[in-house]
Design a protein around this motif. Structure first.
Motif, PDB file in Angstrom:
ATOM      1  N   TYR A  67       0.833  -1.210   0.000  1.00 62.49           N
ATOM      2  CA  TYR A  67       0.000   0.000   0.000  1.00 62.49           C
ATOM      3  C   TYR A  67       0.863   1.255   0.000  1.00 62.49           C
ATOM      4  O   TYR A  67       0.655   2.180  -0.784  1.00 62.49           O
ATOM      5  N   ALA A  68       1.848   1.317   0.900  1.00 61.49           N
ATOM      6  CA  ALA A  68       2.783   2.443   0.939  1.00 61.49           C
ATOM      7  C   ALA A  68       4.051   2.036   0.202  1.00 61.49           C
ATOM      8  O   ALA A  68       4.686   1.040   0.560  1.00 61.49           O
ATOM      9  N   VAL A  92       7.782  -9.440 -10.671  1.00 62.97           N
ATOM     10  CA  VAL A  92       7.027  -8.871  -9.552  1.00 62.97           C
ATOM     11  C   VAL A  92       5.932  -7.932 -10.035  1.00 62.97           C
ATOM     12  O   VAL A  92       6.187  -7.016 -10.827  1.00 62.97           O
ATOM     13  N   TRP A  93       4.727  -8.173  -9.555  1.00 61.41           N
ATOM     14  CA  TRP A  93       3.612  -7.246  -9.717  1.00 61.41           C
ATOM     15  C   TRP A  93       3.339  -6.646  -8.341  1.00 61.41           C
ATOM     16  O   TRP A  93       3.067  -7.374  -7.385  1.00 61.41           O
ATOM     17  N   CYS A  94       3.420  -5.331  -8.231  1.00 60.27           N
ATOM     18  CA  CYS A  94       3.294  -4.662  -6.937  1.00 60.27           C
ATOM     19  C   CYS A  94       2.040  -3.797  -6.906  1.00 60.27           C
ATOM     20  O   CYS A  94       1.959  -2.771  -7.601  1.00 60.27           O
ATOM     21  N   MET A  95       1.054  -4.226  -6.105  1.00 62.75           N
ATOM     22  CA  MET A  95      -0.143  -3.404  -5.909  1.00 62.75           C
ATOM     23  C   MET A  95       0.173  -2.316  -4.888  1.00 62.75           C
ATOM     24  O   MET A  95       0.707  -2.588  -3.810  1.00 62.75           O
ATOM     25  N   THR A  96      -0.162  -1.071  -5.224  1.00 64.12           N
ATOM     26  CA  THR A  96       0.091   0.043  -4.322  1.00 64.12           C
ATOM     27  C   THR A  96      -1.024   1.075  -4.499  1.00 64.12           C
ATOM     28  O   THR A  96      -1.932   0.883  -5.316  1.00 64.12           O
ATOM     29  N   ASN A  97      -0.975   2.170  -3.728  1.00 64.58           N
ATOM     30  CA  ASN A  97      -1.984   3.205  -3.936  1.00 64.58           C
ATOM     31  C   ASN A  97      -1.505   4.187  -5.001  1.00 64.58           C
ATOM     32  O   ASN A  97      -0.421   4.027  -5.567  1.00 64.58           O
ATOM     33  N   THR A  98      -2.298   5.190  -5.268  1.00 63.54           N
ATOM     34  CA  THR A  98      -1.994   6.083  -6.389  1.00 63.54           C
ATOM     35  C   THR A  98      -1.017   7.206  -6.039  1.00 63.54           C
ATOM     36  O   THR A  98      -0.477   7.856  -6.927  1.00 63.54           O
ATOM     37  N   GLU A  99      -0.772   7.412  -4.748  1.00 67.97           N
ATOM     38  CA  GLU A  99      -0.030   8.596  -4.301  1.00 67.97           C
ATOM     39  C   GLU A  99       1.358   8.715  -4.924  1.00 67.97           C
ATOM     40  O   GLU A  99       1.758   9.777  -5.394  1.00 67.97           O
ATOM     41  N   ASP A 100       2.108   7.612  -4.906  1.00 72.92           N
ATOM     42  CA  ASP A 100       3.499   7.670  -5.355  1.00 72.92           C
ATOM     43  C   ASP A 100       3.743   6.811  -6.601  1.00 72.92           C
ATOM     44  O   ASP A 100       4.883   6.482  -6.913  1.00 72.92           O
ATOM     45  N   TYR A 101       2.670   6.467  -7.294  1.00 71.92           N
ATOM     46  CA  TYR A 101       2.782   5.585  -8.448  1.00 71.92           C
ATOM     47  C   TYR A 101       3.722   6.156  -9.521  1.00 71.92           C
ATOM     48  O   TYR A 101       4.595   5.449 -10.054  1.00 71.92           O
ATOM     49  N   LYS A 102       3.589   7.441  -9.831  1.00 66.25           N
ATOM     50  CA  LYS A 102       4.427   8.046 -10.875  1.00 66.25           C
ATOM     51  C   LYS A 102       5.905   8.033 -10.478  1.00 66.25           C
ATOM     52  O   LYS A 102       6.785   7.777 -11.316  1.00 66.25           O
ATOM     53  N   ASP A 103       6.182   8.303  -9.201  1.00 64.17           N
ATOM     54  CA  ASP A 103       7.572   8.257  -8.733  1.00 64.17           C
ATOM     55  C   ASP A 103       8.136   6.841  -8.847  1.00 64.17           C
ATOM     56  O   ASP A 103       9.292   6.652  -9.222  1.00 64.17           O
ATOM     57  N   CYS A 104       7.305   5.854  -8.510  1.00 60.82           N
ATOM     58  CA  CYS A 104       7.747   4.458  -8.603  1.00 60.82           C
ATOM     59  C   CYS A 104       8.059   4.088 -10.047  1.00 60.82           C
ATOM     60  O   CYS A 104       9.083   3.443 -10.337  1.00 60.82           O
ATOM     61  N   VAL A 133     -12.591   9.157  -6.695  1.00 61.20           N
ATOM     62  CA  VAL A 133     -11.785  10.386  -6.665  1.00 61.20           C
ATOM     63  C   VAL A 133     -11.804  11.058  -5.302  1.00 61.20           C
ATOM     64  O   VAL A 133     -10.768  11.523  -4.810  1.00 61.20           O
ATOM     65  N   VAL A 134     -12.966  11.105  -4.668  1.00 59.06           N
ATOM     66  CA  VAL A 134     -13.072  11.762  -3.357  1.00 59.06           C
ATOM     67  C   VAL A 134     -12.150  11.091  -2.345  1.00 59.06           C
ATOM     68  O   VAL A 134     -11.447  11.764  -1.580  1.00 59.06           O
ATOM     69  N   ALA A 135     -12.140   9.756  -2.318  1.00 65.06           N
ATOM     70  CA  ALA A 135     -11.304   9.024  -1.358  1.00 65.06           C
ATOM     71  C   ALA A 135      -9.828   9.233  -1.639  1.00 65.06           C
ATOM     72  O   ALA A 135      -9.031   9.475  -0.727  1.00 65.06           O
ATOM     73  N   ASP A 136      -9.425   9.120  -2.911  1.00 63.95           N
ATOM     74  CA  ASP A 136      -8.004   9.278  -3.243  1.00 63.95           C
ATOM     75  C   ASP A 136      -7.531  10.719  -3.063  1.00 63.95           C
ATOM     76  O   ASP A 136      -6.370  10.967  -2.732  1.00 63.95           O
ATOM     77  N   LYS A 137      -8.417  11.665  -3.232  1.00 60.40           N
ATOM     78  CA  LYS A 137      -8.024  13.071  -3.122  1.00 60.40           C
ATOM     79  C   LYS A 137      -7.980  13.556  -1.685  1.00 60.40           C
ATOM     80  O   LYS A 137      -7.057  14.289  -1.295  1.00 60.40           O
ATOM     81  N   TYR A 138      -8.961  13.138  -0.859  1.00 63.16           N
ATOM     82  CA  TYR A 138      -9.080  13.729   0.477  1.00 63.16           C
ATOM     83  C   TYR A 138      -8.674  12.775   1.615  1.00 63.16           C
ATOM     84  O   TYR A 138      -8.387  13.232   2.721  1.00 63.16           O
ATOM     85  N   TRP A 139      -8.687  11.490   1.372  1.00 59.64           N
ATOM     86  CA  TRP A 139      -8.386  10.540   2.444  1.00 59.64           C
ATOM     87  C   TRP A 139      -6.984   9.960   2.364  1.00 59.64           C
ATOM     88  O   TRP A 139      -6.518   9.367   3.322  1.00 59.64           O
ATOM     89  N   LEU A 140      -6.336  10.119   1.230  1.00 62.18           N
ATOM     90  CA  LEU A 140      -4.989   9.578   1.071  1.00 62.18           C
ATOM     91  C   LEU A 140      -3.987  10.578   1.635  1.00 62.18           C
ATOM     92  O   LEU A 140      -3.246  11.252   0.920  1.00 62.18           O
ATOM     93  N   ASN A 141      -3.982  10.682   2.957  1.00 69.07           N
ATOM     94  CA  ASN A 141      -3.164  11.683   3.654  1.00 69.07           C
ATOM     95  C   ASN A 141      -2.561  11.021   4.888  1.00 69.07           C
ATOM     96  O   ASN A 141      -3.249  10.829   5.892  1.00 69.07           O
ATOM     97  N   LYS A 156      -5.823  10.911  10.376  1.00 63.65           N
ATOM     98  CA  LYS A 156      -6.415   9.613  10.714  1.00 63.65           C
ATOM     99  C   LYS A 156      -7.288   9.049   9.590  1.00 63.65           C
ATOM    100  O   LYS A 156      -7.572   7.847   9.570  1.00 63.65           O
ATOM    101  N   VAL A 157      -7.709   9.900   8.654  1.00 65.97           N
ATOM    102  CA  VAL A 157      -8.529   9.405   7.542  1.00 65.97           C
ATOM    103  C   VAL A 157      -7.770   8.401   6.678  1.00 65.97           C
ATOM    104  O   VAL A 157      -8.369   7.671   5.894  1.00 65.97           O
ATOM    105  N   ILE A 158      -6.446   8.353   6.842  1.00 64.03           N
ATOM    106  CA  ILE A 158      -5.655   7.396   6.068  1.00 64.03           C
ATOM    107  C   ILE A 158      -6.090   5.962   6.357  1.00 64.03           C
ATOM    108  O   ILE A 158      -6.030   5.090   5.491  1.00 64.03           O
TER     109      ILE A 158
END
Length: 409
Positions: free
Chosen positions: A9-10, A36-48, A69-77, A81-83
């Motif tokens: 995830y991270a 390897v296939w690595c499932m992760t969230n969208t936050e750092d995908y481009k850097d990876c 979009v709402v979850a990835d934009k406002y909760w991915l922090n 605690k919303v993380i």
């Protein structure tokens, strides 16, 4: 070529802590020749993806699991605690993504590495006909009652965490199904190992202790440099400014130091408690000129602070392992820490000083005594620095991944 599905995830090539864990497993496994296939969230995908191209790792594939979009934009922090709500929803979505990927690629191994939370379970339990490895995971550690004053109003959250742990152990389907399916469970500290053994799904002989703290590849170039004593004794503190990291305890400890200890405390990190630092300085009657709060700084700049410091003060009230301590040791920093959780094994007696918690004030006084001892005994400090460096340099991600894959893959 054996195929591995990694749940991370991270995952980021440019951040520390959990992000470094996910990235190190992804890159380390691919460099060993696994597909390897690595499932992760969208936050750092481009850097990876960018760093993967730089490393020319064609056998590493990042799969960003997207939420609305709402979850990835406002909760991915990660600083809020919303993380945890985001992670819960991500796991549910990732579980279905994992099944679809498995149908397409027929994985040999499915390995969960991040988040490293035991009670949360994994998104991989739905997979059949492949080996499932869960961990390294922590989460069994709980805050001691003597630390209640340092949590303030958030102590209620710590109590709720204890009850939530008990609830998840009984009712979390993700955890129970993970433990049923997992061929191997890797735990990072004694507390989590003990918690695992209380589960009715515990399988004797299928659990092993493995720290999730190790040095990434860029540390391999580090050379040990004995530090000469200077007029200013630089103490480094690194971490998120949240109650369980225990910054207030460290500041209180400074109030017990004799005046002849000419120290400078460097605080690296940001978080909810950042605004409380001035009031803590006043509360414990400290000299504000001796304390510098740098806030959040880039990972490369943190390395500079490791190089410039004399010791690291790392006394979390509750922590899984201690990546900051391992990194500091890689720069030859002796560590003052707590003799609890993962720090029991990460820092040995010859790498620094470990404090066994006693009472609220007594623990702070013991930390002060450790700082004074480090300050007044440069020979002890230099020997501890060398031992810390050697121990950390043997604890690289490459070595850790070799250990896990040789035994369990």
């Amino acid at each position: 070529m054996r195929r591995v599905l990694l749940s991370a995830y991270a995952c980021s090539p440019y951040k520390g802590s959990e992000y470094c864990v996910g990235w190190s497993w992804a890159v380390g496994l691919s460099k060993k020749g696994f597909e390897v296939w690595c499932m992760t969230n969208t936050e750092d995908y481009k850097d990876c993806e960018k760093e993967k191209q730089e490393l020319k790792l064609d056998n590493l594939h990042f799969i960003p699991v997207k939420l609305p979009v709402v979850a990835d934009k406002y909760w991915l922090n990660n600083s809020r605690k919303v993380i945890y709500a985001h992670y819960y929803l991500w796991k549910k979505k990732a579980s279905n993504v994992a099944v679809a990927l498995h149908e397409k690629y027929n994985f040999d191994i499915a390995h969960h590495v991040s988040y490293g939370s035991f009670q949360q379970g994994s998104s991989l339990y739905k997979l059949n006909n492949c080996k499932i490895i869960f961990g390294p995971v922590g989460g069994g550690q709980m805050s001691l009652p003597i630390f209640k004053p340092y949590f303030g109003s958030s102590w209620g959250t710590e109590i709720m965490r204890k009850y939530m742990s008990e609830f998840l152990m009984k009712y979390n389907t993700s955890l129970s199904e993970t433990l049923k399916r997992a061929d191997v469970v890797l735990t990072v500290n004694e507390e989590t190992e003990t918690l695992l053994k209380t589960s009715k799904y515990y399988k004797a002989g299928h659990d092993f202790s493995v720290s999730d703290s190790a040095l990434p590849k860029q540390f391999e170039k580090n050379q040990f440099k004995a530090k000469e004593s200077t007029e200013e004794f630089r103490i480094l503190w690194v971490g998120r400014l949240i109650p369980r990291r225990g910054l207030e305890l460290s500041l209180k400890a400074l109030s017990f130091l004799p005046e002849y200890v000419k120290y400078k405390l460097i605080i690296v990190g940001d978080g909810d408690q950042a605004g409380k630092i001035p009031s803590w300085i006043n509360k414990y009657e400290l000299d504000a000129s001796k304390i510098q709060h740098m806030g959040w700084i880039p990972y490369s700049q943190v390395h500079e602070e490791y190089e410039n410091a004399d010791i690291m003060l790392f006394c979390p009230l509750r922590d899984t392992a201690g990546l900051q301590a391992t990194e500091a040791m890689g720069f030859g920093l002796p560590i003052i820490t707590m003799n609890i959780s993962g720090m029991r094994t990460i820092v040995t007696e010859d790498c620094g000083i470990k404090i066994t918690p006693t009472t609220t004030d007594g623990t702070a006084e013991d930390i002060a005594g450790a700082i004074e001892h480090m300050y007044s005994n440069p020979d002890f400090r230099k020997k501890a620095a060398e031992h810390a460096y050697k121990r950390a340099m043997a604890n690289t991600w490459a070595n850790k991944i070799d250990l896990v894959t040789d035994q369990f893959y």
